[in-house]
Design a protein around this motif. Structure first.
Motif, PDB file in Angstrom:
ATOM      1  N   ASP A 482      40.764  41.556  36.699  1.00 54.21           N
ATOM      2  CA  ASP A 482      42.204  41.272  36.707  1.00 54.21           C
ATOM      3  C   ASP A 482      42.584  40.212  35.683  1.00 54.21           C
ATOM      4  OD1 ASP A 482      42.613  43.057  38.855  1.00 54.21           O
ATOM      5  OD2 ASP A 482      41.949  41.522  40.275  1.00 54.21           O
ATOM      6  N   MET A 483      41.681  39.898  34.786  1.00 56.38           N
ATOM      7  CA  MET A 483      41.875  38.862  33.759  1.00 56.38           C
ATOM      8  C   MET A 483      42.085  37.488  34.387  1.00 56.38           C
ATOM      9  SD  MET A 483      41.335  40.678  31.186  1.00 56.38           S
ATOM     10  CE  MET A 483      41.688  39.597  29.821  1.00 56.38           C
ATOM     11  N   GLU A 484      41.521  37.295  35.563  1.00 55.28           N
ATOM     12  CA  GLU A 484      41.550  35.984  36.213  1.00 55.28           C
ATOM     13  C   GLU A 484      40.404  35.148  35.645  1.00 55.28           C
ATOM     14  OE1 GLU A 484      43.220  33.240  38.892  1.00 55.28           O
ATOM     15  OE2 GLU A 484      43.875  35.318  38.630  1.00 55.28           O
ATOM     16  N   PRO A 485      40.669  33.910  35.200  1.00 58.27           N
ATOM     17  CA  PRO A 485      39.592  33.117  34.592  1.00 58.27           C
ATOM     18  C   PRO A 485      38.632  32.563  35.633  1.00 58.27           C
ATOM     19  CG  PRO A 485      41.576  31.799  34.738  1.00 58.27           C
ATOM     20  CD  PRO A 485      41.951  33.179  35.208  1.00 58.27           C
ATOM     21  N   LYS A 486      37.364  32.500  35.284  1.00 57.66           N
ATOM     22  CA  LYS A 486      36.332  31.927  36.143  1.00 57.66           C
ATOM     23  C   LYS A 486      35.466  30.997  35.292  1.00 57.66           C
ATOM     24  CE  LYS A 486      36.020  35.725  39.489  1.00 57.66           C
ATOM     25  NZ  LYS A 486      36.205  34.934  40.717  1.00 57.66           N
ATOM     26  N   ILE A 487      35.374  29.751  35.721  1.00 53.32           N
ATOM     27  CA  ILE A 487      34.582  28.759  34.989  1.00 53.32           C
ATOM     28  C   ILE A 487      33.106  28.984  35.280  1.00 53.32           C
ATOM     29  CG2 ILE A 487      34.130  26.305  34.692  1.00 53.32           C
ATOM     30  CD1 ILE A 487      37.009  25.773  35.559  1.00 53.32           C
ATOM     31  N   ALA A 488      32.307  29.056  34.229  1.00 53.44           N
ATOM     32  CA  ALA A 488      30.863  29.221  34.371  1.00 53.44           C
ATOM     33  C   ALA A 488      30.162  27.915  34.009  1.00 53.44           C
ATOM     34  CB  ALA A 488      30.365  30.356  33.477  1.00 53.44           C
ATOM     35  N   ASP A 489      28.916  27.831  34.377  1.00 55.20           N
ATOM     36  CA  ASP A 489      28.060  26.678  34.053  1.00 55.20           C
ATOM     37  C   ASP A 489      28.525  25.383  34.700  1.00 55.20           C
ATOM     38  OD1 ASP A 489      26.427  28.267  32.625  1.00 55.20           O
ATOM     39  OD2 ASP A 489      26.701  27.294  30.701  1.00 55.20           O
ATOM     40  N   PHE A 490      29.387  25.454  35.716  1.00 53.52           N
ATOM     41  CA  PHE A 490      29.795  24.231  36.396  1.00 53.52           C
ATOM     42  C   PHE A 490      28.573  23.636  37.104  1.00 53.52           C
ATOM     43  CE2 PHE A 490      30.425  27.782  39.260  1.00 53.52           C
ATOM     44  CZ  PHE A 490      29.824  27.355  40.433  1.00 53.52           C
ATOM     45  N   GLY A 491      28.454  22.329  37.022  1.00 56.52           N
ATOM     46  CA  GLY A 491      27.379  21.650  37.719  1.00 56.52           C
ATOM     47  C   GLY A 491      26.050  21.649  36.997  1.00 56.52           C
ATOM     48  N   LEU A 492      25.928  22.326  35.848  1.00 51.19           N
ATOM     49  CA  LEU A 492      24.627  22.362  35.185  1.00 51.19           C
ATOM     50  C   LEU A 492      24.276  21.014  34.575  1.00 51.19           C
ATOM     51  CD1 LEU A 492      24.172  25.847  33.542  1.00 51.19           C
ATOM     52  CD2 LEU A 492      23.446  24.993  35.750  1.00 51.19           C
TER      53      LEU A 492
END
Length: 673
Positions: A482-492
């Motif tokens: 749905d073109m909703e953004p999702k943050i990756a690599d959080f907490g690394l």
């Protein structure tokens, strides 16, 4: 933090002793400035003169007022604690005005949280947010702080007691049926130690809004501190609209409105009944029987040990080199074995490679049940102990937000660690943002900016642990179907680095072009470094240009170009065929982006303020000043002798350039606010 939903939903402060009525717990400044001795200040002075007496005269200790007309209208709210007398109420509100103007001089919007009262004033009509179509309780974001200690009861019993007193307080406060609708309740529980509690809402709220506001504070407190160790013995949570507190010593006047019994204690552990003494002959027979039984047991155990030793000798030898993390319990996230992930990714083949970043390489994988996953191979070792690493991964796996990529588990293997995430089909934002063949419309661009901000807000303020991402960039933002953004690599960054709770780090992780100057140069870590990265992202999304794509050192980068157009009043030239409301919204996003990339971290807004600015077009934004600049190796010739510093970026190093400036022309292309 700022007015209304986000500025008002800000903070609490804790102590272990009852607070005097005039103690200020927290002051939050919006950052929107008014002209000294101007019309707004005159209106604010009128409010400061009238509100203390009006609040003390109100049966509910609550008053709202507005003076003047836009754009210089001053709006205010004051709410005294439900048990304060008239003189204490007036003194608290008057002191709050003084504290606000001392802590936030010439600031149009300030919230003051004191033990005996709450004061909020602003240049916007923040009371309008109580309207049914504006009220969103899920966006109330308290920041909870606590005082910890030990009690004479079990942790589970103490948590049950706090839950019981909160439930009773909320029910009693919301049940206000009198004309003043004074949502206020105090309680005392006969516990060891005794528990005291208080709940209050502003009378302008409907019962349903009061229930939702207190419920939100209850959920945050329960999530962060009633399920963690050590126990929190005192918590006081404030937003402008409501407050919820508990403690082990009284912090209100008079007798509690509710006298509560402690919840039932947990069932005691089973005890062994001592045997009844026997006679002399019986004791001899018993001793003989015990000796025979022990002898037989020893022989049997010896024979079994020999058999087991031979039978499992090869198996024990084969597992000697297994990573000891395999022996740690599964907890809340899955522990995958390496062969499973090798099979899923076709032995990490190049054709399954999704991308590569500062923390490692990501591969697409398909498990035997058909589930599609993304596997990240971390670079290097963690530096944490095995149990510590496991605990960190479990905590990260518990973070759930629609704008975060879900961490499903991990795989320990010798010196390597692999993380398993949900698979996001559309890939990263940069694939769409900087590729003209895969364009985004403005509605999608705006929703992506807002979604990223909400994801950062969750990491900074709403999650069970504060997380500073440190590597926010376009290819760390994934887009779902749905073109909703999702943050990756959080907490690394937190997972990989020792001493991540410190405010300075010796290991800087991130991507040049998105890194705040104070972090890149000095390793200073704070939530404001993520705000800086978000500002760069917002400008990239609006202009569809990358801040770090060019290796041509003769060309200024995006921040410089945006600022140049902004000061010349030609910023519309950087927009892509937008008009009407979309154009105004895009200009506002650029304005917010520039506020986020200021050189001084203190001049950047908190992420909660950013979300509020994005969702409230009526809020006036303060003018941005010169941002942190990143040019090529050759600094521009223009300079002046006022000693102003600016940061330059040359793709390989950071240089502090003194006495650099740009033309100080103000923005001449206004847009509706």
């Amino acid at each position: 933090m700022i007015a209304a939903r986000y500025a008002t939903a800000v903070v609490l402060a804790l102590v272990l002793l009852p607070l005097p009525a005039a103690v200020t717990l927290k002051i939050s400044c919006d950052g929107s400035v008014y002209t000294a001795n101007g019309t707004f200040q005159a209106n604010l002075d009128l409010l400061a003169a009238a509100l203390p007496a009006n609040a003390s005269a109100s049966p509910s200790g609550f008053v709202t007022a507005s003076v003047g007309a836009a754009p210089d209208q001053a709006n205010a709210l004051a709410l005294c604690r439900g048990d304060t007398n008239a003189s204490a109420c007036a003194a608290c509100v008057a002191a709050a005005f003084q504290d606000a103007q001392q802590a936030c001089p010439q600031d149009k919007g300030v919230a003051v949280y004191s033990d005996a009262c709450v004061l909020r004033f602003a240049g916007i009509r923040f009371l309008d947010f109580l309207q049914g179509d504006q009220w969103l309780v899920s966006e109330l974001v308290p920041v909870v702080d606590t005082a910890t200690g030990s009690v004479n009861a079990s942790d589970a019993w103490f948590r049950a007691a706090v839950t019981a007193i909160f439930t009773a307080l909320v029910d009693r406060a919301v049940a206000a049926t009198n004309e003043t609708r004074k949502y206020f309740a105090t309680g005392e529980m006969d516990f060891d130690p005794k528990l005291y509690g208080l709940a209050q809402c502003a009378p302008d709220l409907t019962p349903a809004q009061c229930q939702g506001c207190l419920g939100q504070l209850f959920r945050v407190t329960e999530l962060r501190y009633l399920s963690a160790r050590p126990l929190s013995l005192w918590t006081s949570a404030f937003v402008v609209w409501c407050s919820l507190r508990y403690g082990v010593s009284p912090f209100y006047e008079g007798r509690a409105m509710l006298q509560l019994a402690a919840p039932p204690a947990p069932s005691p552990e089973a005890t062994i009944t001592p045997p009844i003494p026997e006679s002399g002959a019986g004791r001899k027979r018993t001793a003989a029987g015990i000796f025979a039984g022990v002898a037989c047991s020893v022989v049997l155990m010896f024979l079994l040990s020999v058999c087991l030793c031979f039978r499992f000798r090869r198996r024990i030898k084969a597992t000697e080199n297994d990573h000891s993390l395999e022996k740690i319990g599964r907890a809340h996230c899955a522990i995958f074995d390496l062969p499973t992930l090798q099979q899923a990714t076709e032995h990490f083949s190049e054709r399954n490679k999704l991308g590569e970043g500062g923390f490692g390489t990501v591969y697409k994988g398909i498990l035997s049940d058909g589930q599609v996953i993304a596997v990240k191979t971390l670079l290097g070792t963690t530096g944490h102990g095995l149990q510590q690493l496991h605990n960190e991964v479990v905590l990260l796996a518990e973070l759930q937000h629609k704008n975060l990529v879900r961490l499903q588990g991990f795989c320990p293997h010798q010196n390597d660690t692999l993380l398993v995430y949900e698979y996001i089909k559309n890939g990263s934002l940069d694939n769409f943002l900087f590729d003209d063949s895969r364009g985004l419309n403005w509605e999608q661009q705006y929703n992506i900016i807002l979604g990223i901000a909400k994801g950062i807000l969750y990491l900074h303020e709403d999650s069970s642990m504060r997380i500073i991402h440190r590597d926010l960039k376009a290819n760390n933002i994934l887009l779902d179907d749905d073109m909703e953004p999702k943050i990756a690599d959080f907490g690394l960054a937190r997972l990989l680095e020792e001493g991540h709770t410190q405010s300075r780090t010796a290991r800087v992780v991130g991507t040049l072009g998105y890194m705040a100057p104070e972090y890149a140069m000095h390793g200073n870590v704070s939530p404001k470094i993520d705000v800086f990265s978000f500002g760069v992202l917002a400008l990239e999304i609006v202009t569809r240009r990358s801040n770090c794509s060019s290796n041509d050192h003769s060309t200024v980068n995006l921040l410089s170009d945006v600022w140049d157009h902004w000061t010349k009043g030609t910023i519309s030239q950087m927009l892509h065929r937008l008009d009407g409301y979309a154009r105004n919204q895009a200009l506002r996003c650029i304005h917010i982006g520039l506020l986020c990339v200021q050189q001084d971290p203190g001049h950047r807004p908190d992420i909660s303020a950013v979300v509020f600015m994005l969702t409230r077009d009526s809020m006036e934004l303060r003018p941005p000043s010169q941002p942190a600049f990143f040019f090529g190796r050759e600094p521009p010739p223009a300079s002046r002798s006022n000693g102003q510093s600016s940061y330059l970026y040359d793709q390989s190093d950071f240089v502090l350039q003194q006495s650099f400036s740009v033309n100080g022309i103000t923005l001449t292309e206004p847009y509706p606010r």
